[in-house]
Design a protein around this motif. Structure first.
Motif, short mmCIF file in Angstrom:
data_model
loop_
_atom_site.label_atom_id
_atom_site.label_comp_id
_atom_site.label_asym_id
_atom_site.label_seq_id
_atom_site.Cartn_x
_atom_site.Cartn_y
_atom_site.Cartn_z
N ILE A 108 0.85 -1.18 0.00
CA ILE A 108 0.00 0.00 0.00
C ILE A 108 0.89 1.24 0.00
N ARG A 109 0.77 2.07 -1.03
CA ARG A 109 1.48 3.35 -1.09
C ARG A 109 0.52 4.41 -0.52
N HIS A 110 0.93 5.02 0.59
CA HIS A 110 0.02 5.89 1.33
C HIS A 110 0.08 7.33 0.81
N ALA A 111 -1.09 7.96 0.74
CA ALA A 111 -1.16 9.39 0.50
C ALA A 111 -0.99 10.08 1.86
N VAL A 112 -0.51 11.25 1.97
CA VAL A 112 -0.07 12.21 0.99
C VAL A 112 1.38 12.56 1.34
N PRO A 113 2.33 12.63 0.40
CA PRO A 113 3.69 13.03 0.77
C PRO A 113 3.69 14.38 1.48
N ARG A 114 4.64 14.56 2.36
CA ARG A 114 4.64 15.79 3.16
C ARG A 114 6.05 16.34 3.28
N THR A 115 6.22 17.61 2.96
CA THR A 115 7.50 18.30 3.14
C THR A 115 7.55 18.89 4.54
N VAL A 116 8.58 18.53 5.28
CA VAL A 116 8.72 19.01 6.65
C VAL A 116 9.78 20.12 6.69
N ALA A 117 9.51 21.16 7.43
CA ALA A 117 10.40 22.32 7.49
C ALA A 117 10.71 22.66 8.94
N GLU A 118 11.44 23.77 9.14
CA GLU A 118 11.83 24.17 10.49
C GLU A 118 10.61 24.43 11.38
N GLY A 119 9.52 24.88 10.78
CA GLY A 119 8.31 25.11 11.57
C GLY A 119 7.83 23.85 12.26
N PRO B 154 18.79 10.29 9.02
CA PRO B 154 18.15 11.47 9.61
C PRO B 154 17.15 12.11 8.66
N VAL B 155 16.14 12.73 9.24
CA VAL B 155 15.21 13.56 8.46
C VAL B 155 15.59 15.01 8.71
N TRP B 156 15.84 15.74 7.61
CA TRP B 156 16.29 17.13 7.69
C TRP B 156 15.17 18.07 7.29
N PRO B 157 15.16 19.29 7.81
CA PRO B 157 14.21 20.29 7.32
C PRO B 157 14.32 20.42 5.80
N GLY B 158 13.19 20.40 5.13
CA GLY B 158 13.16 20.45 3.68
C GLY B 158 12.94 19.10 3.02
N ASP B 159 13.10 18.00 3.77
CA ASP B 159 12.84 16.68 3.22
C ASP B 159 11.34 16.48 2.97
N THR B 160 11.03 15.71 1.96
CA THR B 160 9.65 15.31 1.67
C THR B 160 9.53 13.83 1.99
N ILE B 161 8.61 13.51 2.88
CA ILE B 161 8.48 12.15 3.41
C ILE B 161 7.18 11.52 2.91
N ARG B 162 7.29 10.29 2.46
CA ARG B 162 6.12 9.50 2.12
C ARG B 162 6.24 8.14 2.79
#
Length: 344
Positions: free
Chosen positions: A19-30, A97-105
């Motif tokens: 199962i490929r899950h929706a929705v990709p998400r870009t994480v930032a410093e906020g 590691p997950v860095w600010p600016g990465d898009t995670i799915r």
């Protein structure tokens, strides 16, 4: 034809299904600022670019559990929207590691199915991976959930129960590239206690408590885009209460563990865990930890410590976790087993 999605039920799963899950998400410093506003998170490596750079990293990564919540939240509409309970975790590893600016799915593979004897529900095992914009895995874990059946008369699938490791072996821990604790600044980190100061069997009462607020857990669960009905819809339970997302309790307990484990900087594996009892707004969460194991790593100045993190409702360390019947006592909210990295 309805365009809305009622979510998957037990009979909708097949072993091997991806199962490929929706929705990709870009994480930032906020995202970091919100996470630290929700929890008293103070571990230095995920708070300071300068501290992270002095430890061999390019900058401060986002908190490990923040990455977990983002990956987990993606899976809820497909895995646990119709769940009765989230039953457990195993074989979890943070891979990068997950860095600010990465898009995670996120994507999950069904690895086990077992219908319950009542014929109304069954247990579904999935192996979930979180991937970044380069399709590099950043996190993987197994979890199993009890899911309702749409039709109690639907035939039971062939039972497949996966054989899962009781713990991630120290040699399978993934250390972030470049991590180096040989010049570690204990004063800035907040405590002087290093890997060698902890003994297997030692128990640490983290002392502090936080009373869970309705608004905070609702904000957190929306932030992770977790759509489970029990967290939002007060009519979904007979008692009319919103159930606190279990990950909210995990993050709160981990943040409280700073007092006594300030130098357990990064979580690198999730060996197992149970959400022992439901948590509701108004509950005061306290935590204690027990040292289960220790191991050296190949990274300079870096040791691994295996910890049992227990969150309780209004009580501190010093009472048994389970009664004579083998069930968790009602005061116990969380029983989590994980590996973390600490300076030698």
């Amino acid at each position: 034809m309805s365009k809305t999605n009622p979510g998957r039920f037990f009979e909708d799963y097949r072993v091997g299904q991806v199962i490929r899950h929706a929705v990709p998400r870009t994480v930032a410093e906020g995202e970091r600022a919100l996470y630290h506003a929700l929890y008293p998170a103070r571990h230095a490596l995920c708070s300071s670019d300068e501290f992270a750079a002095a430890s061999g990293l390019e900058s401060s990564p986002l908190d490990d559990l923040l990455a977990f919540h983002v990956v987990f939240g993606k899976t809820v509409p497909d895995v646990s929207l119709n769940a009765v309970a989230n039953l457990g975790y195993a074989e979890g590893r943070w891979l990068a590691p997950v860095w600010p600016g990465d898009t995670i799915r996120s994507e999950s593979q069904v690895i086990g199915l077992k219908q319950n004897s009542n014929g109304k529900s069954g247990v579904v095992w999935v192996r979930t991976r979180g991937l970044n914009q380069m399709d590099q895995p950043v996190l993987e874990y197994v979890r199993w959930v009890m899911v309702r059946k749409r039709d109690a008369e639907a035939p039971a699938p062939e039972t497949v129960v996966p054989d899962l490791a009781g713990a991630v072996a120290p040699g399978d821990l993934v250390i972030p590239e470049g991590l180096d604790f040989t010049g570690y600044d204990f004063e800035l980190a907040g405590e002087p206690h290093r890997w060698g100061d902890y003994a297997v069997g030692e128990r640490i009462d983290h002392i502090d408590g936080v009373t869970i607020e309705e608004a905070e857990h609702m904000l957190a669960t929306r932030l992770w885009q977790n759509t489970a009905k029990v967290h939002f819809d007060a009519t979904n339970r007979e008692d009319g209460k919103r159930l606190i997302y279990g990950g909210h309790v995990i993050s709160m307990a981990r943040a409280l563990s700073f007092n006594g484990l300030a130098n357990a900087q990064l979580i690198v594996a999730l060996n197992g865990g149970a959400h022992a009892n439901p948590c509701f707004a108004g509950d005061t969460v306290r935590a204690w930890s027990e040292v289960l194991d220790k191991a050296e790593t190949g990274a300079p100045g870096v040791g691994a410590i295996r910890l049992r993190l227990v969150a309780t409702r209004g009580a501190s360390a010093g009472f048994p976790l389970k009664g004579e019947d083998g069930k968790y006592l009602p005061e116990v909210l969380l029983d989590l087993d994980y590996w973390a990295l600490m300076p030698l």
